[in-house]
Motif scaffolding. Structure first.
Motif, mmCIF file in Angstrom:
data_model
loop_
_atom_site.group_PDB
_atom_site.id
_atom_site.type_symbol
_atom_site.label_atom_id
_atom_site.label_comp_id
_atom_site.label_asym_id
_atom_site.label_seq_id
_atom_site.Cartn_x
_atom_site.Cartn_y
_atom_site.Cartn_z
ATOM 1 N N PHE A 87 1.553 1.965 7.182
ATOM 2 C CA PHE A 87 1.518 0.486 6.808
ATOM 3 C C PHE A 87 1.458 -0.203 7.854
ATOM 4 O O PHE A 87 1.064 -1.569 8.458
ATOM 5 N N GLY B 138 -1.699 -0.717 9.835
ATOM 6 C CA GLY B 138 -2.523 -1.956 9.324
ATOM 7 C C GLY B 138 -2.335 -3.060 9.038
ATOM 8 O O GLY B 138 -3.219 -4.667 9.021
ATOM 9 N N ILE B 139 -1.069 -3.696 10.304
ATOM 10 C CA ILE B 139 -0.955 -4.852 10.459
ATOM 11 C C ILE B 139 -1.350 -5.369 11.278
ATOM 12 O O ILE B 139 -1.901 -6.552 12.360
ATOM 13 N N PHE C 176 1.131 -1.242 2.603
ATOM 14 C CA PHE C 176 -0.698 -0.169 3.341
ATOM 15 C C PHE C 176 -1.195 -1.366 2.507
ATOM 16 O O PHE C 176 -2.833 -2.224 2.882
ATOM 17 N N THR D 166 -1.748 -4.596 2.430
ATOM 18 C CA THR D 166 -2.361 -5.552 3.677
ATOM 19 C C THR D 166 -3.651 -5.215 4.300
ATOM 20 O O THR D 166 -4.303 -5.968 4.503
ATOM 21 N N GLY E 276 -5.830 -8.569 4.114
ATOM 22 C CA GLY E 276 -6.754 -8.217 6.269
ATOM 23 C C GLY E 276 -7.379 -8.368 6.195
ATOM 24 O O GLY E 276 -7.985 -7.705 7.507
#
Length: 737
Positions: A581, A584-585, A724, A727, A731
């Motif tokens: 997770f 993914g950021i 995730f 995200t 994103g």
């Protein structure tokens, strides 16, 4: 073979198909005489790949009928034509302190309240037709890539003004993603896959399940021949640490993975960038064949050579987001002659044009005069021609004709409803999961050292812990040592998961490229990677549990070992999900490692080892309950101390870890007798004073049983996998704002 916009780029060598008729000839008149009553039909890429031979590299005469500036209105025989009108895109840039304007304010910038509005595209219009290559040229910063992004739906809808139509109908972004492909400037490929494997995985993503495995393989083999990659088919792509294919071959592989499904529209951002002249020509030659197979090819290019120019059908020159020329290469001499700057003989026309544009950009007035001249020149040209062209087929009919010719538009099948036969995704979710899992396992098998290093770290950590905490007894000191072992062991499982950070970061842009044009679902990616991670987590958990459980002397026998193993596995699962997770950021590996180490340290601090739950301040108690280390730590403590028959402090042992622990045994026994008299309870040297239950109460572990702790750990893992997914959903739009 269709005549696109009245022009053809013909190979010097005639090639015949199975029916004996030539696929390509050197004369348009000859072609018309052979088929006087039939409309000519463009062979699909599949047909072309089976029949086309390598063409000569001599320049070809261009006979493109000029359609004017902007979109056309009258019908022609072109099945597909893409029209864009008045595309305008600007961004806001804060004014830098101390900046001094040079030669006045740029014509493409406006200022308001200290914020500059920079116009990247200024009312760009034009057309691109099936069977042709349209090239966008200009100096660096002229807006080439921005225009390609605008046409490819890679700019947010609210930020881009203007219209984009296909066959006269507004082109919805959902349909465009299905029928088009976008080749990025960077070659985003898995380095440990071979050329053939890379194209095969792309075929399994983009071609429908109804197409047999053998037909997919045949299509890949034909594409390898078409791209000129036969000699490199079994070679890995390679990277800095692994020798692989050449730069030109990498670029052709990048093109191949996006045309495997025969898209109607192909966008390319500087496909010849970084290549030598021969490799660049071979790439554009491949693009010419793709166009002639029935596709619209739109590309940006920095400065084409003379040979590459001979392959291009339409050009758009940009300067600071403005159009300074739009037409065929053959119109360049007359255009610049009328502008007052004739092109000298034996000089590359595009080089002369680009050099002149650069010279004008350095003058105070910039290219404003050339922009205005282009507008008037286009208007006069339209008046002279008196007509323009557009397709006489509706978008629905054109797609139907395309499918009937064999184009595999992301899984399209030929049925009575052509629009319904263009699904968003070529395959169901479970097929996508299988392909993603297979590709990931192939990559892992090629780099076994990655898992080997992680397994080695877990084994070495287990051996160190086993030898350090060898055969702990049930004394008060043994209790403290058990608590230390469990806290370190549980936190270690999370820290060893940090290696998952680079996994997604390394393939982030590959994922964004593939999902941007519906190669597979984001949910398929998340589910596939979640499932394939389980076997490795099982191996790591079993190795750690087997090394430490009996060596340390933990309680519970076989059932206790099984629960200890499950807790370790759940910890690895939750830890890898959390790290996935975070990957993914964050956008950088080192930043990811920093965040992971810091957050896991906080989790350990609030787990209940350093300070029990009952002693944590109320304003920090919330962090205790979101700590990932809390639940496995409490689970293994209950697994160890939950036996009511087991005693950990007996009689004289209660004086251990106190100043009275150093007095003689006889004194300790007299103290126990005195305490017995006061309390009214007989306490001897062997009387059990503290059981495992008492230790759990002292540690504040009373609210959740061990099995619920296990389920909570597993639930945390699923929770972070869901985060995730969102995200990736939010994103990875890969669009400009």
């Amino acid at each position: 073979m269709s005549f696109v916009g009245g022009s053809m780029n013909l190979p010097a060598k005639s090639v015949t198909g199975d029916d004996g008729h030539p696929l390509f000839t050197n004369s348009k008149q000859t072609e018309l005489q052979k088929y006087p009553k039939k409309p000519t039909v463009s062979p699909t890429l599949a047909e072309l790949l089976m029949h086309v031979e390598e063409a000569q590299t001599s320049p070809v005469d261009h006979r493109t009928v000029e359609i004017g500036y902007g979109c056309s209105s009258l019908p022609s025989s072109n099945p597909f034509f893409l029209c864009f009108n008045n595309l305008t895109y600007s961004v806001k840039v804060r004014k830098k302190l101390g900046s001094i304007p040079f030669c006045g304010k740029n014509s493409y910038e406006t200022e308001s309240n200290g914020i500059n509005t920079k116009i990247l595209l200024n009312e760009i219009s034009g057309e691109a037709h099936e069977g042709e290559i349209m090239a966008v040229l200009g100096a660096s910063g002229s807006g080439k890539s921005t225009l390609i992004d605008a046409l490819a739906n890679r700019i947010a809808k609210d930020s881009l003004k203007g219209t984009l139509t296909l066959n006269g109908e507004v082109l919805e972004s959902k349909l465009l993603r299905v029928i088009s492909a976008y080749v990025m400037q960077d070659d985003l490929l898995f380095p440990m896959l071979t050329v053939e494997e890379t194209l095969m995985f792309s075929a399994e993503f983009r071609l429908p399940r109804s197409l047999s495995k053998s037909k997919k393989k045949a299509r890949v083999q034909a594409l390898i021949d078409q791209l000129g990659l036969r000699s490199a088919a079994k070679t890995v792509i390679g990277d800095e640490g692994h020798r692989g294919v050449s730069g030109g071959e990498r670029r052709r592989v990048s093109i191949g993975i996006d045309i495997i499904h025969d898209p109607i529209v192909l966008f390319l951002d500087e496909p010849t960038s970084g290549l030598d002249s021969t490799s660049a020509f071979m790439v554009v030659k491949v693009l010419q064949r793709i166009a002639q197979s029935g596709s619209i090819v739109i590309m940006s290019i920095h400065q084409p050579s003379y040979r590459i120019l001979s392959l291009l059908d339409r050009l758009i020159f940009l300067s600071h987001g403005n159009t300074v020329f739009a037409g065929s290469p053959g119109m360049l001499p007359s255009f610049f002659a009328e502008f007052g700057h004739p092109i000298p003989e034996n000089e590359n026309k595009t080089e002369f044009a680009l050099d002149l544009i650069r010279e004008l950009e350095e003058t105070p007035g910039g290219t404003k005069s050339l922009v205005e001249f282009n507008k008037s020149w286009q208007a006069r040209k339209n008046q002279r021609n008196g007509f323009s062209t557009r397709s006489d087929l509706s978008l629905k009919d054109a797609i139907s004709a395309s499918i009937s010719k064999g184009k595999l538009v992301s899984g399209a099948t030929n049925d009575s409803n052509p629009t319904a036969s263009v699904p968003i995704f070529a395959n169901p979710l479970w097929i996508e999961m299988m392909v993603i899992a297979k590709r990931s396992m192939t990559n892992s098998r090629r780099m076994p050292e990655l898992f080997g290093i992680r397994l080695g770290a877990v084994v070495i950590t287990g051996i160190i812990l086993a030898t350090m905490f060898w055969k702990l007894d049930n004394s008060p000191k043994g209790v403290q040592e058990r608590l230390g072992f469990f806290a370190f062991a549980m936190s270690t499982t999370f820290y060893t998961c940090a290696e998952a950070i680079p996994v997604f970061l390394q393939e982030r842009y590959i994922f964004m490229r593939e999902t941007a044009y519906n190669a597979y679902r984001r949910s398929s990616y998340v589910l596939a990677h979640s499932l394939i991670s389980i076997p490795s987590l099982v191996i790591l958990s079993m190795a750690f549990a087997a090394i430490t459980f009996w060596a340390v002397g933990l309680a519970g026998g076989l059932s206790g070992f099984f629960f200890f193993f499950l807790t370790i596995f759940a910890s690895f699962w939750a830890g890898s999900s959390f790290v996935t997770f975070l990957s993914g950021i964050v956008s950088h590996v080192m930043l990811g490692f920093t965040v992971v180490v810091a957050v896991l340290a906080y989790f350990l601090l609030f787990s209940g080892f350093f300070i029990s739950r009952n002693r944590i301040p109320l304003y920090w108690i919330w962090f205790h309950y979101i700590s990932l280390v809390k639940y496995p730590y409490e689970a293994v403590l209950q697994n160890e101390f939950d036996d009511p028959m087991k005693c950990f402090v007996r009689g004289v042992q209660m004086f251990d870890n106190t100043p009275l622990g150093e007095v003689p045994l006889s004194v300790k026994l007299k103290l126990l007798q005195s305490m017995s008299g006061v309390l009214g309870v007989n306490i001897t040297g062997s009387t059990c004073v503290t059981t495992g239950k008492d230790l759990l109460v002292q540690q504040g572990i009373t609210d959740i049983n061990k099995w619920n702790c296990l389920w909570i750990i597993i639930a945390w893992g699923f929770f972070f996998r869901i985060l995730f997914y969102f995200t990736l959903l939010l994103g990875s739009k890969n669009k400009r704002k």
